[in-house]
Design an enzyme around this catalytic site. Structure first.
Site, short mmCIF file in Angstrom:
data_model
loop_
_atom_site.label_atom_id
_atom_site.label_comp_id
_atom_site.label_asym_id
_atom_site.label_seq_id
_atom_site.Cartn_x
_atom_site.Cartn_y
_atom_site.Cartn_z
CG HIS A 136 11.34 32.72 55.08
ND1 HIS A 136 10.43 32.61 54.06
CD2 HIS A 136 11.98 33.90 54.87
CE1 HIS A 136 10.50 33.67 53.27
NE2 HIS A 136 11.46 34.47 53.73
CE LYS B 75 7.61 43.73 48.49
NZ LYS B 75 8.99 43.39 48.28
NE ARG C 149 18.06 35.55 50.01
CZ ARG C 149 17.00 36.03 49.38
NH1 ARG C 149 16.03 35.24 49.05
NH2 ARG C 149 16.93 37.31 49.07
CB SER D 119 8.90 34.60 48.73
OG SER D 119 9.19 34.23 50.04
O1 PNS Z 1 10.52 40.12 53.17
P1 PNS Z 1 11.08 41.48 52.89
O2 PNS Z 1 10.37 42.14 51.71
O3 PNS Z 1 12.57 41.46 52.70
O4 PNS Z 1 10.78 42.38 54.19
C1 PNS Z 1 10.97 43.76 54.19
C2 PNS Z 1 10.50 44.38 55.52
C3 PNS Z 1 9.08 43.95 55.86
C4 PNS Z 1 11.41 43.94 56.64
C5 PNS Z 1 10.59 45.93 55.36
O5 PNS Z 1 9.94 46.30 54.18
C6 PNS Z 1 9.97 46.67 56.53
O6 PNS Z 1 10.50 46.69 57.61
N1 PNS Z 1 8.79 47.31 56.29
C7 PNS Z 1 8.05 48.04 57.30
C8 PNS Z 1 8.10 49.54 57.06
C9 PNS Z 1 9.41 50.12 57.54
O7 PNS Z 1 9.75 50.08 58.70
N2 PNS Z 1 10.20 50.64 56.58
C10 PNS Z 1 11.49 51.20 56.85
C11 PNS Z 1 12.59 50.16 56.79
S1 PNS Z 1 14.17 50.86 57.10
#
Ligand code: PNS
Length: 161
Positions: free
Chosen positions: A18, A42, A91, A129
């Site tokens: 990150h 989660k 990645r 993570s």
């Molecule tokens: O670290 P991660 O789990 O890959 O991050 C995922 C994240 C936070 C980018 C995604 O879950 C997100 O944007 N959540 C906010 C809710 C939302 O906008 N959902 C629709 C995504 S298309």
């Protein structure tokens, strides 16, 4: 006005991959907002406060960077912050499908926002993570994989359990 990007994620916890991506993004964008998702379905290991603190410490000395938490739709945050882009790390090919779907859904919700994919240094391509939590919960050291405060906090978390 310069280009402003949002780098969203759980950051539970932030790791060296990150941090590498944050530094790379700052070479491209005029301002980067690291956005920590506060209330996902989660259950994260670290609280929002802890996750923000760890990113803050890991990025000390970097300029044109803001670290915030958010709830709700990412695309709404991007609009509120007047940002132009979402930054996501890729990645490996296994990341692609999920990232592709999210990017297209976000584009459907707001067509003016672009998602930009960036690759971390190859030395970090295996880092996640989830795996870091798994190996440290079983007694391994993550000292070479995460910033010093994260390593300290992981040790504290798992020695308390
Ligand atoms: O670290 P991660 O789990 O890959 O991050 C995922 C994240 C936070 C980018 C995604 O879950 C997100 O944007 N959540 C906010 C809710 C939302 O906008 N959902 C629709 C995504 S298309």
């Amino acid at each position: 006005m310069g280009k402003r990007a949002v780098y969203p994620g759980m950051f539970d916890p932030v790791h060296n991959g990150h941090c590498d991506l944050i530094e790379r993004s700052l070479r491209i964008f005029d301002e980067l907002i690291v956005a920590v998702l506060a209330n996902p379905s989660k259950q994260p290991l670290f609280s929002v406060k802890e996750r923000l603190e760890m990113i803050d410490e890991a990025t000390a000395g970097l300029t044109n960077l803001r670290i915030i938490s958010f709830d709700g739709l990412l695309i709404d945050l991007v609009a509120r912050e007047n940002a132009d882009c979402i930054v996501r790390g890729l990645r490996a090919i296994t990341d692609f499908e999920y990232e592709f779907q999210m990017a297209l859904m976000n584009r459907k919700l707001r067509s003016t926002v672009e998602t930009v994919f960036m690759m971390p240094h190859e030395r970090y391509t295996y880092l996640s993570s989830r795996l870091i939590k798994e190996v440290t919960s079983l007694g391994a050291s993550a000292a070479e994989l995460v910033p010093p405060l994260v390593e300290k906090r992981l040790v504290e978390k798992f020695s308390r359990k």
